[in-house]
Write a protein that holds these residues in place. Structure first.
Motif, PDB file in Angstrom:
ATOM      1  N   GLN A  79       0.818  -1.210   0.000  1.00 37.80           N
ATOM      2  CA  GLN A  79       0.000   0.000   0.000  1.00 37.80           C
ATOM      3  C   GLN A  79       0.857   1.268   0.000  1.00 37.80           C
ATOM      4  N   PRO A 258      -9.356 -10.733   1.378  1.00 35.38           N
ATOM      5  CA  PRO A 258      -8.376 -10.261   0.383  1.00 35.38           C
ATOM      6  C   PRO A 258      -6.966 -10.704   0.737  1.00 35.38           C
ATOM      7  N   LEU A 262      -1.851  -5.804  -3.971  1.00 32.21           N
ATOM      8  CA  LEU A 262      -2.815  -5.002  -4.715  1.00 32.21           C
ATOM      9  C   LEU A 262      -2.894  -5.486  -6.154  1.00 32.21           C
ATOM     10  N   ARG A 271      -9.031 -12.372  -3.523  1.00 33.60           N
ATOM     11  CA  ARG A 271      -9.290 -11.004  -3.972  1.00 33.60           C
ATOM     12  C   ARG A 271      -8.066 -10.122  -3.734  1.00 33.60           C
ATOM     13  N   GLN A 274      -6.725  -3.773  -1.008  1.00 38.81           N
ATOM     14  CA  GLN A 274      -7.127  -2.423  -1.367  1.00 38.81           C
ATOM     15  C   GLN A 274      -5.994  -1.431  -1.077  1.00 38.81           C
TER      16      GLN A 274
END
Length: 284
Positions: A79, A258, A262, A271, A274
């Motif tokens: 991130q 998730p 990313l 998934r 984020q």
């Protein structure tokens, strides 16, 4: 109890009725090696998509991301690095950076001052000693500031295809639980595990073991009742053995959540993570 049942494998666990390791006598070296290699084969079936969980596009980005991953999650690194690489896409750029500006970008990863010193230092080394290129030799990589054997093997294995064993906290924990080694020192762990597996397996073995440690065989409460290799584990029962309760402990794609990347590989079944929320970025 018959002699047949009083053996190296014991009672039926609740995890799908598969036998689990319940060793009542010392395991020979040969038996341990065979069991270790079987665990590796079965993990390959469980995690055919195992991969480095850091987002990167080139060796430099992988090196920087791996240094940043110390004492934080790969998710937080992933991130954070988009903004870092947008500002400093090359070693030359990062070598000339203002430290305070780098610190502000990487603050969410923790220990940002020490990490900034390492990142700028290794970038200067790449610029001045290696022509701005990440070297593909272990001895060259570990000569850079902030780069130890673990970081070097991540880069060698995943950017250059050079086999290496990555002994992080997950890897060390699991190989001790599986009785492959009793060593605590990462270099001694690395040396002992290297004797068990062919060199061609080292990089993928590292990914599989780390994946399993992050998803199922956790440090404080392993999900024994949901573990697909419980029948090979001499430490079965250290964690939750009830299948339903164990299933609630699963993380990432195994728990329907998730992953850490990313931008995960196309075959990743979970998934994508984020981006870092603006509030979290500001809070650091």
């Amino acid at each position: 109890m018959s002699a047949k049942h009083d053996s190296a494998v014991g009672e039926q666990p609740p995890n799908g009725g598969r036998k689990v390791a319940n060793r009542t006598k010392p395991e020979s070296r040969l038996a341990m090696v065979r069991r270790a290699r079987r665990i590796n084969r079965e993990l390959a079936g469980v995690y055919p998509y195992a991969h480095p969980e850091l987002d990167f596009r080139n060796p430099f980005e992988l090196l920087v991301a791996t240094v940043l991953s110390a004492q934080t999650t790969d998710l937080r690194v992933n991130q954070t690095t988009p903004a870092l690489f947008a500002a400093y896409p090359t070693p030359e750029d990062l070598a000339a950076a203002v430290p305070e500006e780098v610190e502000e970008i990487i603050r969410p990863t923790g220990f940002f001052r020490a990490k900034t010193t390492s990142l700028i230092g290794l970038s200067i080394g790449l610029r001045d000693r290696f022509g701005g290129e990440v070297p593909s030799r272990l001895e060259d990589l570990v000569s850079l500031p902030g780069v130890g054997r673990k970081t070097a093997f991540v880069v060698l294995g995943n950017a250059f295809g050079v086999p290496g064993i990555t002994v992080d906290t997950h890897f060390g924990r699991l190989v001790r639980r599986w009785k492959w080694t009793e060593q605590e020192d990462p270099e001694k762990v690395e040396a002992e595990i290297a004797k068990i597996f062919p060199k061609s397996e080292w990089t993928m073995l590292s990914h599989r073991v780390i994946f399993h440690g992050r998803r199922i065989c956790h440090a404080r409460k392993p999900a024994c009742g949901a573990c697909p290799i419980a029948h090979l584990c001499p430490s079965y029962g250290e964690g939750e053995t009830d299948p339903e309760k164990a299933a609630k402990l699963l993380k990432y794609e195994k728990g329907g959540q998730p992953g850490q990347r990313l931008d995960p590989p196309p075959d990743y079944p979970g998934r994508p993570a984020q981006p870092l929320a603006p509030a979290a970025r500001e809070a650091g």
